[in-house]
Design a protein around this motif. Sequence first.
Motif, PDB file in Angstrom:
ATOM      1  N   UNK A  25      39.823  45.922  29.472  1.00  0.00           N
ATOM      2  CA  UNK A  25      38.966  44.885  29.479  1.00  0.00           C
ATOM      3  C   UNK A  25      39.668  43.468  31.254  1.00  0.00           C
ATOM      4  N   UNK A  26      40.952  43.695  30.375  1.00  0.00           N
ATOM      5  CA  UNK A  26      41.845  42.639  31.659  1.00  0.00           C
ATOM      6  C   UNK A  26      42.498  43.590  32.575  1.00  0.00           C
ATOM      7  N   UNK A  27      42.297  45.074  32.973  1.00  0.00           N
ATOM      8  CA  UNK A  27      42.618  45.503  33.753  1.00  0.00           C
ATOM      9  C   UNK A  27      41.559  45.323  35.112  1.00  0.00           C
ATOM     10  N   UNK A  28      40.069  46.273  34.315  1.00  0.00           N
ATOM     11  CA  UNK A  28      39.016  45.227  34.806  1.00  0.00           C
ATOM     12  C   UNK A  28      38.635  44.536  35.800  1.00  0.00           C
ATOM     13  N   UNK A  29      39.190  42.889  35.200  1.00  0.00           N
ATOM     14  CA  UNK A  29      39.612  41.551  35.510  1.00  0.00           C
ATOM     15  C   UNK A  29      39.948  41.496  36.722  1.00  0.00           C
ATOM     16  N   UNK A  30      41.181  41.859  36.316  1.00  0.00           N
ATOM     17  CA  UNK A  30      41.886  41.653  37.595  1.00  0.00           C
ATOM     18  C   UNK A  30      42.207  42.322  38.831  1.00  0.00           C
ATOM     19  N   UNK A  34      40.758  40.851  42.758  1.00  0.00           N
ATOM     20  CA  UNK A  34      41.464  41.128  43.788  1.00  0.00           C
ATOM     21  C   UNK A  34      41.029  42.201  44.915  1.00  0.00           C
ATOM     22  N   UNK A  35      40.393  43.382  44.229  1.00  0.00           N
ATOM     23  CA  UNK A  35      39.520  44.188  45.546  1.00  0.00           C
ATOM     24  C   UNK A  35      38.031  42.934  46.389  1.00  0.00           C
ATOM     25  N   UNK A  36      37.480  42.333  45.270  1.00  0.00           N
ATOM     26  CA  UNK A  36      36.248  41.639  45.341  1.00  0.00           C
ATOM     27  C   UNK A  36      37.555  40.441  46.355  1.00  0.00           C
ATOM     28  N   UNK A  37      38.315  39.605  46.370  1.00  0.00           N
ATOM     29  CA  UNK A  37      38.887  39.428  47.034  1.00  0.00           C
ATOM     30  C   UNK A  37      38.996  39.593  48.690  1.00  0.00           C
ATOM     31  N   UNK A  54      35.416  32.972  51.832  1.00  0.00           N
ATOM     32  CA  UNK A  54      35.236  34.553  51.184  1.00  0.00           C
ATOM     33  C   UNK A  54      35.540  35.270  50.519  1.00  0.00           C
ATOM     34  N   UNK A  55      37.367  35.175  50.624  1.00  0.00           N
ATOM     35  CA  UNK A  55      37.913  36.048  49.075  1.00  0.00           C
ATOM     36  C   UNK A  55      37.712  35.396  47.886  1.00  0.00           C
ATOM     37  N   UNK A  56      37.345  33.916  47.429  1.00  0.00           N
ATOM     38  CA  UNK A  56      36.812  33.136  46.479  1.00  0.00           C
ATOM     39  C   UNK A  56      35.846  33.698  45.752  1.00  0.00           C
ATOM     40  N   UNK A  57      34.875  34.141  46.216  1.00  0.00           N
ATOM     41  CA  UNK A  57      33.317  34.227  46.143  1.00  0.00           C
ATOM     42  C   UNK A  57      33.782  35.753  45.675  1.00  0.00           C
ATOM     43  N   UNK A  58      34.336  36.821  46.825  1.00  0.00           N
ATOM     44  CA  UNK A  58      34.507  37.895  46.371  1.00  0.00           C
ATOM     45  C   UNK A  58      35.503  38.431  44.977  1.00  0.00           C
ATOM     46  N   UNK A  59      36.299  37.662  44.979  1.00  0.00           N
ATOM     47  CA  UNK A  59      36.854  37.273  43.983  1.00  0.00           C
ATOM     48  C   UNK A  59      36.818  37.070  42.604  1.00  0.00           C
ATOM     49  N   UNK A  60      35.666  35.794  42.333  1.00  0.00           N
ATOM     50  CA  UNK A  60      34.405  35.768  41.380  1.00  0.00           C
ATOM     51  C   UNK A  60      33.923  36.974  41.365  1.00  0.00           C
ATOM     52  N   UNK A  64      34.655  39.568  37.396  1.00  0.00           N
ATOM     53  CA  UNK A  64      33.263  39.520  36.928  1.00  0.00           C
ATOM     54  C   UNK A  64      32.823  41.244  36.915  1.00  0.00           C
ATOM     55  N   UNK A  65      32.283  42.145  37.614  1.00  0.00           N
ATOM     56  CA  UNK A  65      32.142  43.269  37.799  1.00  0.00           C
ATOM     57  C   UNK A  65      33.008  44.048  37.074  1.00  0.00           C
ATOM     58  N   UNK A  66      34.520  43.660  38.009  1.00  0.00           N
ATOM     59  CA  UNK A  66      35.718  44.602  36.779  1.00  0.00           C
ATOM     60  C   UNK A  66      35.633  44.283  35.825  1.00  0.00           C
ATOM     61  N   UNK A  67      35.360  42.955  34.913  1.00  0.00           N
ATOM     62  CA  UNK A  67      35.631  42.792  33.401  1.00  0.00           C
ATOM     63  C   UNK A  67      34.092  43.368  32.836  1.00  0.00           C
ATOM     64  N   UNK A  68      32.676  43.352  33.179  1.00  0.00           N
ATOM     65  CA  UNK A  68      32.136  44.184  32.355  1.00  0.00           C
ATOM     66  C   UNK A  68      32.432  45.858  32.441  1.00  0.00           C
ATOM     67  N   UNK A  69      32.755  46.214  33.430  1.00  0.00           N
ATOM     68  CA  UNK A  69      32.819  47.836  33.476  1.00  0.00           C
ATOM     69  C   UNK A  69      33.563  48.298  32.429  1.00  0.00           C
TER      70      UNK A  69
END
Length: 75
Positions: A25-30, A34-37, A54-60, A64-69
Amino acid sequence: MKRFLSFTLILTAASVIGCTSMTSEQQGTVSGAAIGAAAGAGIAAIAGGSGWTGAAVGAVAGGVVGNIRGRQQQK
């Protein structure tokens, strides 16, 4: 802008490498953040907007998506 993108890529690589002792879960979030940013900054640069926004919106969104995955993988 090149300096910002270089910084984002370095940050992305460092966060992915540093994830070895984290839960899925932590790996997915981080990793997602990073990829979203990086993606958000790139899309904003192409669209002519602010790279930081763009980086801020992408990071958020990526976080979220990484945490769910990551949570799904942990089950």
